[in-house]
Write an enzyme that holds these catalytic residues in place. Structure first.
Site, short mmCIF file in Angstrom:
data_model
loop_
_atom_site.label_atom_id
_atom_site.label_comp_id
_atom_site.label_asym_id
_atom_site.label_seq_id
_atom_site.Cartn_x
_atom_site.Cartn_y
_atom_site.Cartn_z
N TYR A 2 52.73 55.63 85.26
CA TYR A 2 53.41 55.26 84.01
C TYR A 2 52.78 53.99 83.44
O TYR A 2 52.35 53.95 82.28
CB TYR A 2 54.90 55.07 84.30
CG TYR A 2 55.68 54.35 83.21
CD1 TYR A 2 56.11 55.01 82.07
CD2 TYR A 2 55.97 52.97 83.32
CE1 TYR A 2 56.82 54.35 81.08
CE2 TYR A 2 56.68 52.31 82.34
CZ TYR A 2 57.10 52.99 81.22
OH TYR A 2 57.79 52.32 80.23
N LYS A 19 50.73 53.20 80.00
CA LYS A 19 51.31 52.30 78.99
C LYS A 19 50.25 51.26 78.58
O LYS A 19 50.20 50.83 77.45
CB LYS A 19 52.58 51.60 79.50
CG LYS A 19 53.80 52.47 79.69
CD LYS A 19 54.32 53.12 78.42
CE LYS A 19 55.11 52.21 77.51
NZ LYS A 19 55.68 52.95 76.33
N1 LIG Z 1 63.94 51.80 79.69
C1 LIG Z 1 63.28 50.68 79.98
O1 LIG Z 1 63.70 49.85 80.78
C2 LIG Z 1 61.98 50.42 79.29
C3 LIG Z 1 61.42 51.33 78.41
N2 LIG Z 1 60.25 51.03 77.77
C4 LIG Z 1 59.67 51.97 76.79
O2 LIG Z 1 60.66 52.23 75.80
C5 LIG Z 1 60.46 53.52 75.24
C6 LIG Z 1 61.77 54.27 75.22
O3 LIG Z 1 62.24 54.42 76.53
P1 LIG Z 1 63.69 55.01 76.85
O4 LIG Z 1 64.47 55.07 75.61
O5 LIG Z 1 64.18 54.23 78.02
O6 LIG Z 1 63.31 56.47 77.35
P2 LIG Z 1 63.98 57.89 77.04
O7 LIG Z 1 63.46 58.82 78.07
O8 LIG Z 1 65.45 57.77 76.89
O9 LIG Z 1 63.37 58.25 75.61
C7 LIG Z 1 62.07 58.75 75.44
C8 LIG Z 1 62.10 59.86 74.40
O10 LIG Z 1 60.76 60.35 74.23
C9 LIG Z 1 60.83 61.73 74.05
N3 LIG Z 1 59.57 62.36 74.38
C10 LIG Z 1 58.97 62.40 75.60
N4 LIG Z 1 57.83 63.10 75.52
C11 LIG Z 1 57.69 63.50 74.23
C12 LIG Z 1 56.71 64.27 73.54
N5 LIG Z 1 55.65 64.80 74.16
N6 LIG Z 1 56.88 64.49 72.21
C13 LIG Z 1 57.97 64.00 71.57
N7 LIG Z 1 58.92 63.27 72.17
C14 LIG Z 1 58.79 63.03 73.50
C15 LIG Z 1 61.94 62.17 75.01
O11 LIG Z 1 62.44 63.46 74.67
C16 LIG Z 1 62.96 61.07 74.83
O12 LIG Z 1 63.92 61.38 73.85
C17 LIG Z 1 59.37 54.18 76.08
O13 LIG Z 1 58.14 54.06 75.40
C18 LIG Z 1 59.32 53.34 77.36
O14 LIG Z 1 58.02 53.34 77.91
C19 LIG Z 1 59.63 49.83 77.94
C20 LIG Z 1 60.15 48.89 78.79
C21 LIG Z 1 61.35 49.10 79.54
C1 LIG Z 2 65.92 49.04 94.15
C2 LIG Z 2 66.67 50.02 93.31
C3 LIG Z 2 66.66 51.45 93.74
C4 LIG Z 2 67.31 49.61 92.22
C5 LIG Z 2 67.92 50.52 91.22
C6 LIG Z 2 67.61 50.09 89.79
C7 LIG Z 2 66.23 50.53 89.33
C8 LIG Z 2 66.27 52.02 89.09
C9 LIG Z 2 65.84 49.73 88.07
C10 LIG Z 2 65.73 48.23 88.36
C11 LIG Z 2 64.62 47.67 87.47
C12 LIG Z 2 64.34 48.81 86.51
C13 LIG Z 2 63.11 48.82 85.68
C14 LIG Z 2 62.57 50.03 85.24
C15 LIG Z 2 63.18 51.33 85.67
C16 LIG Z 2 64.51 51.23 86.42
C17 LIG Z 2 64.51 50.05 87.38
C18 LIG Z 2 63.39 50.21 88.41
C19 LIG Z 2 61.28 50.10 84.45
C20 LIG Z 2 60.18 50.47 85.45
C21 LIG Z 2 61.35 51.15 83.34
C22 LIG Z 2 60.09 51.26 82.56
C23 LIG Z 2 59.42 49.97 82.23
O1 LIG Z 2 58.64 49.93 81.32
C24 LIG Z 2 59.65 48.78 83.07
C25 LIG Z 2 61.02 48.76 83.72
C26 LIG Z 2 61.18 47.58 84.67
C27 LIG Z 2 62.55 47.50 85.26
#
Ligand SMILES: NC(=O)C1=CN([C@@H]2O[C@H](COP(=O)(O)OP(=O)(O)OC[C@H]3O[C@@H](n4cnc5c(N)ncnc54)[C@H](O)[C@@H]3O)[C@@H](O)[C@H]2O)C=CC1
Ligand SMILES: CC(C)=CCC[C@@H](C)[C@H]1CC[C@H]2C3=C(CC[C@]12C)[C@@]1(C)CCC(=O)C[C@@H]1CC3
Length: 346
Positions: free
Chosen positions: A144, A148
């Site tokens: 991943y 990214k």
């Molecule tokens: N959740 C987190 O902690 C973090 C997320 N991000 C980034 O934020 C963005 C959003 O993440 P979330 O909302 O958490 O994920 P999510 O999984 O809820 O949303 C991603 C969306 O992308 C869509 N998608 C995936 N493949 C696709 C494709 N081929 N064509 C069209 N749509 C597609 C999915 O259907 C989904 O609705 C991502 O780019 C992720 O890398 C960055 C840092 C932390």
């Molecule tokens: C140790 C354990 C099993 C904790 C449970 C929580 C984790 C699932 C989250 C804690 C920090 C989170 C995190 C992400 C995903 C979910 C966690 C690992 C990301 C890897 C999601 C995608 C990103 O771009 C960075 C995020 C960092 C923090």
């Protein structure tokens, strides 16, 4: 003669708008008077003011109708990190992002805002108050993150101040909030299986967890401040809650809020990390025979046992960013939004 319709400045498209962050972004954009085109591989809701286009972002022809006559595009689609599917990440995050850039350029889109990730610089060692000039991870910890990095480079390099597409990347970290499909559900599932009793390491490591509405705020500010003469062009920006917290305090607050016990017993970090590496290798070797996904991947263990928090001073300086929702408020709104994940819920 064909005349190009001047796109309304209050129109935009959100690629990945059916997802967790995407939907929060769409809701805020609607509140601010935008009309929104959502492009996603799935449709997860309906809202007045939103037009849905269902398709794969790797397919330029499918993307075109959603991006037509739109001056501003947010790209926040990605396969879930937990899928750990290298080919899928490469196809969607790298090739697909190339396709998104091409479609934007061909259709005369003015601004592209990418949701990147602060993890593009993380490779398992402590990061304390990291700024945007830290080099990309030379050895990304998972597929991943590897893609990214490539995705962010593609988008930032595409920035053309001479009348072409303007680009900027937002790097959030540890997004949480109502409807998050990842952090809270995985945490609760791990607790329900009795595996959330242990603290990995001494428990003093500080990390960023960022409430989803602050991440949305950062995206909208970036879009509105992105102009040919602004410092944002072709740059990445950290968006955080600006309140680093001990990883295990955050986990405990969420767990206790939902009625589960907080982790109490300490395990040495290197021991758990070594075990996670072994399990990961085993899962890789056995993949053709049995599919099993370890909960404690090397990346998760590293995230749980090291410092990783970032400075958002650049976003404050260049776009007037400031978190709108505090960590305490964000945690309480998140906990309240998950009645079905409470301890004892049917
Ligand atoms: N959740 C987190 O902690 C973090 C997320 N991000 C980034 O934020 C963005 C959003 O993440 P979330 O909302 O958490 O994920 P999510 O999984 O809820 O949303 C991603 C969306 O992308 C869509 N998608 C995936 N493949 C696709 C494709 N081929 N064509 C069209 N749509 C597609 C999915 O259907 C989904 O609705 C991502 O780019 C992720 O890398 C960055 C840092 C932390
Ligand atoms: C140790 C354990 C099993 C904790 C449970 C929580 C984790 C699932 C989250 C804690 C920090 C989170 C995190 C992400 C995903 C979910 C966690 C690992 C990301 C890897 C999601 C995608 C990103 O771009 C960075 C995020 C960092 C923090």
């Amino acid at each position: 003669m064909t005349t190009r319709v001047r796109p309304s400045s209050k129109r935009c498209a959100v690629i990945g708008g059916s997802g967790f962050l995407g939907r929060h972004l769409v809701e805020k954009l609607l509140e601010r008077g935008y009309s929104v085109a959502v492009f996603d591989i799935r449709q997860s809701y309906e809202l007045p003011g939103v037009t849905f286009y269902q398709g794969d972002l790797c397919d330029k022809e499918a993307l075109r109708p959603a991006l037509k006559d739109v001056p501003l595009v947010f790209h926040c689609a990605s396969p879930a990190p937990a899928s750990d599917d290298r080919a899928l990440f490469q196809r969607v995050n790298v090739q697909g992002t190339r396709t998104v850039i091409q479609a934007c350029t061909e259709l005369g889109v003015q601004k592209l805002v990418l949701t990147s990730s602060a993890s593009v610089v993380y490779e398992g060692a402590d990061i304390k108050n990291g700024t945007e000039d830290i080099p990309y991870a030379a050895k990304p910890m998972d597929y991943y993150t590897e893609t990214k990095i490539k995705q962010e480079k593609l988008v930032l390099q595409a920035c053309d101040k001479e009348g072409g597409l303007l680009t900027v990347a937002i790097r959030p970290h540890g997004i949480f909030g109502p409807r998050d499909p990842q952090l809270v559900p995985i945490l609760v599932d791990t607790a329900r299986r009795g595996k959330m009793k242990f603290i990995i390491g001494d428990g003093t490591n500080l990390v960023d967890f960022t409430f989803v509405e602050n991440v949305v705020h950062g995206h909208i500010l970036a879009a509105e401040h992105l102009r040919p003469e602004s410092p944002l062009c072709g740059k990445p920006y950290h968006i955080t809650n600006d309140e680093p917290i001990r990883f295990w305090d955050f986990m405990s607050k969420v767990l206790v809020g939902l009625g589960y016990a907080a982790p109490r017993y300490h395990l040495p970090y290197m021991l758990v990390y070594g075990l996670a590496m072994l399990l990961w290798l085993l899962a890789l070797l056995l993949r053709p025979l049995v599919a099993f996904k370890p909960t404690f991947t090397p990346m998760r263990v590293a995230l749980a046992g090291t410092h990783h928090y970032y400075s958002c001073e650049a976003a404050k300086r260049d776009m007037g960013y400031k978190p709108l929702v505090s960590l305490t408020e964000g945690i309480s709104r998140t906990v309240e939004s998950y009645p079905h994940l409470r301890h004892g819920a049917p």
